[in-house]
Design an enzyme around this catalytic site. Structure first.
Site, mmCIF file in Angstrom:
data_model
loop_
_atom_site.group_PDB
_atom_site.id
_atom_site.type_symbol
_atom_site.label_atom_id
_atom_site.label_comp_id
_atom_site.label_asym_id
_atom_site.label_seq_id
_atom_site.Cartn_x
_atom_site.Cartn_y
_atom_site.Cartn_z
ATOM 1 N N PHE A 39 0.859 -1.134 -0.129
ATOM 2 C CA PHE A 39 0.014 -0.207 -0.010
ATOM 3 C C PHE A 39 0.823 1.259 -0.069
ATOM 4 O O PHE A 39 1.655 1.410 0.689
ATOM 5 C CB PHE A 39 -0.775 0.160 1.138
ATOM 6 N N ASP A 59 9.380 2.550 1.454
ATOM 7 C CA ASP A 59 8.227 3.229 1.969
ATOM 8 C C ASP A 59 8.159 3.209 3.563
ATOM 9 O O ASP A 59 7.555 2.141 4.027
ATOM 10 C CB ASP A 59 6.998 2.813 1.397
ATOM 11 N N LYS A 86 2.791 10.163 8.246
ATOM 12 C CA LYS A 86 2.058 9.636 9.746
ATOM 13 C C LYS A 86 2.775 10.196 11.003
ATOM 14 O O LYS A 86 2.470 11.471 11.103
ATOM 15 C CB LYS A 86 2.120 8.361 9.449
#
Ligand code: PLP
Length: 390
Positions: free
Chosen positions: A131, A216, A245
């Site tokens: 993702f 990532d 985040k």
């Protein structure tokens, strides 16, 4: 605010299956809803509020910045960005930081950086189950077709291989390949941890074929696994790292870190963002980086082990596997328990957790979680699980 106001959301797009709870305020590891009901937060806004809610130092730093200015644009020098870039470079071993606003945007940047460096080579090898975000480039890099449905045509230039399989990457390399893009732990498809040595082997493969390694770290980075960045468990140095985040404890901020050879190609005008590196976000992130010292990292590893051990100690045979590293934890059950339904019951009982895939409960507690709070978590978890018929 009354509960009725929750129903007044007819104008809000229905792209989220939201729980019927609205939080009003928070403090440390707790959130409180509009009726003052207390919830223990084991989700941290999906790996974002790592230092808890209303952290005194982060809050006061942001408030000071609120009273100075909120935005000036990236046309001017920014000592706050320079300071944060320096801290991230030191922590990561990379040379440059570019600031954006979100994880998907960080991955868009990484795709552009890689293509620029590739000078004609453009194909990025990504993995099934990955993702990387919702915007067109990151969505096209995401190895989960369910997220693509209805949004084609996708951006070309991505190949997909099974995760945790180095040979599959080797076989996918062709004359157009420029990079390999990986999460160090797959966060959205069930907290999938690859075998030890996977990243190291992929790094070697990239070196052999002159490919960039893009990691990532949007979910696993900024201390979540007990290292500054999860790739540091394998002692490899990627060429590009993407972040978001937890970087600013809840104020939107993303970053692309890269090596000099890649970053030097991104000359004025090649990439940018109006809001990227916003002063409020960067002020918060500078504090987050200062709080995230070696002692804190060691504590994250300890707390993760403590939570896993405490779940096992409950002794419920249905706990099939507890996966993850540090405070990025997935719990899977056999027979399968619907994760969303379980999370909903936990929420009713005052515990906020996440899910990952349909069968995995995702635990992302804040780094400041205390022993007493872990005991409280176990109590709610145990009671809620025992109320689910076997
Ligand atoms: N990359 C990873 C590994 C993620 O887990 C996420 C979000 O869950 C993203 C990228 C996208 O980040 P954002 O939602 O900030 O765009």
């Amino acid at each position: 605010m009354s509960q009725q106001n929750l129903d007044a959301g007819a104008a809000l797009l229905k792209n989220y299956a939201r729980y019927d709870v609205a939080f009003a305020y928070g403090g440390g590891s707790y959130l409180y809803d509009i009726n003052d009901k207390q919830y223990l937060d084991f989700l941290s806004g999906i790996a974002v509020t790592s230092f808890g809610h209303a952290h005194p130092l982060i809050t006061s730093t942001v408030m000071k910045q609120v009273n100075k200015f909120w935005h000036t644009s990236n046309l001017f020098k920014s000592p706050l960005q320079e300071s944060l870039a320096g801290k991230l470079a030191k922590m990561s071993g990379l040379d440059y930081a570019f600031f954006c606003n979100t994880g998907t945007e960080a991955n868009e940047g990484a795709i552009k950086f890689a293509r620029k460096w590739g000078n004609g080579r453009y194909e990025i090898i990504s993995t099934n189950g990955s993702f990387h975000g919702r915007t067109m480039g990151s969505l096209s890099a995401t190895g989960q077709p369910k997220f693509w449905e209805g949004f084609g045509p996708l951006t070309p230039g991505f190949a997909f291989v099974p995760y945790n399989n180095v040979d599959a990457i080797t076989n996918a390399i062709n004359e157009n390949t420029v990079a390999v893009l990986l999460e160090p732990i797959q966060g959205e498809s069930g907290i999938i941890v690859p075998e030890a040595g996977y990243l190291k082997k992929v790094r070697e493969l990239c070196d052999k074929h002159n490919l960039l390694l893009i990691i990532d770290e949007v979910q696993a980075g900024i201390g979540r696994t007990g290292k500054y960045f999860a790739y540091q468990w394998e002692d490899v140095l990627p060429d590009i790292v993407t972040l978001a985040k937890g970087i600013a404890n809840g104020i939107p901020l993303g970053a692309v870190l890269c090596k000099k050879a890649v970053g030097d190609l991104m000359t004025p005008g090649t990439h940018g963002s109006t809001f990227g590196g916003n002063p409020l976000a960067v002020a918060a992130a500078n504090v987050v980086m200062d709080l995230l010292d070696e002692e804190q990292l060691a504590k994250i590893t300890e707390l993760g082990a403590q939570i896993k051990a405490a779940i096992l100690e409950i002794g419920d045979d249905r706990v099939k596997e507890i996966r993850g590293k540090g405070l990025l934890i997935g719990v899977e059950f056999d027979p399968v328990i619907d994760a969303k339904a379980f999370a909903k019951k936990l929420l009713e009982n005052g515990l906020v957790v996440g899910t990952s895939s349909v069968t995995v409960l995702r635990l992302l507690p804040p780094f400041i979680i205390s022993d007493v709070e872990i005991q409280k978590f176990i109590m709610i978890f145990k009671e809620t699980l025992s109320a689910i018929p076997a």
